[in-house]
Design a protein around this motif. Structure first.
Motif, PDB file in Angstrom:
ATOM      1  N   ARG A   8      33.043  14.640 -20.097  1.00  0.00           N
ATOM      2  CA  ARG A   8      33.967  15.448 -20.896  1.00  0.00           C
ATOM      3  C   ARG A   8      34.681  14.537 -21.860  1.00  0.00           C
ATOM      4  O   ARG A   8      35.136  13.472 -21.492  1.00  0.00           O
ATOM      5  N   THR A  27      42.608  16.820 -15.578  1.00  0.00           N
ATOM      6  CA  THR A  27      43.081  17.031 -16.940  1.00  0.00           C
ATOM      7  C   THR A  27      43.841  15.804 -17.436  1.00  0.00           C
ATOM      8  O   THR A  27      43.661  15.374 -18.579  1.00  0.00           O
ATOM      9  N   ARG A  30      41.403  13.137 -18.270  1.00  0.00           N
ATOM     10  CA  ARG A  30      40.741  13.467 -19.542  1.00  0.00           C
ATOM     11  C   ARG A  30      41.648  13.131 -20.725  1.00  0.00           C
ATOM     12  O   ARG A  30      41.202  12.585 -21.726  1.00  0.00           O
ATOM     13  N   CYS A  35      37.770   8.397 -16.411  1.00  0.00           N
ATOM     14  CA  CYS A  35      37.092   9.328 -15.512  1.00  0.00           C
ATOM     15  C   CYS A  35      38.007   9.657 -14.326  1.00  0.00           C
ATOM     16  O   CYS A  35      38.889   8.859 -13.966  1.00  0.00           O
TER      17      CYS A  35
END
Length: 95
Positions: A8, A27, A30, A35
């Motif tokens: 992501r 979240t 991210r 990671c």
């Protein structure tokens, strides 16, 4: 053999401004561009870069300190205003 999770991309500036008051660890990882596994390791070592709340069996990260770590100052600015081209003056005002 387990299947690797899809990568992501880090959160965009607009996505960061749309975060709730606290976010889950994935979240927050991210947003920081790391990671989730690294985030868990940092927490267990006691060196995660912002406060971590343990709520039940889950980790929650308050958004305000997370934004501060990312270099985003606290201001009552909304993503839709930024997208509409609102200018933010250095003295804290808006125009």
């Amino acid at each position: 053999m387990s299947k690797p999770s899809p990568r992501r991309d880090p959160l965009t500036f607009t996505e960061v401004f749309d975060l709730p008051v606290a976010v889950d660890l994935r979240t927050a990882a991210r947003a920081l561009g790391i990671c989730p596994h690294t985030a868990y390791r940092l927490i267990h070592r006691g060196v995660f870069p912002c406060p971590v709340l343990r709520v039940g069996g889950r980790f929650r990260i308050p958004t305000t300190p997370l934004m501060r770590i990312l270099g985003i100052e606290e201001r009552p600015v909304y993503a839709v205003d930024l997208e509409a081209g609102m200018d933010i003056e250095p003295d804290g005002g808006t125009s």
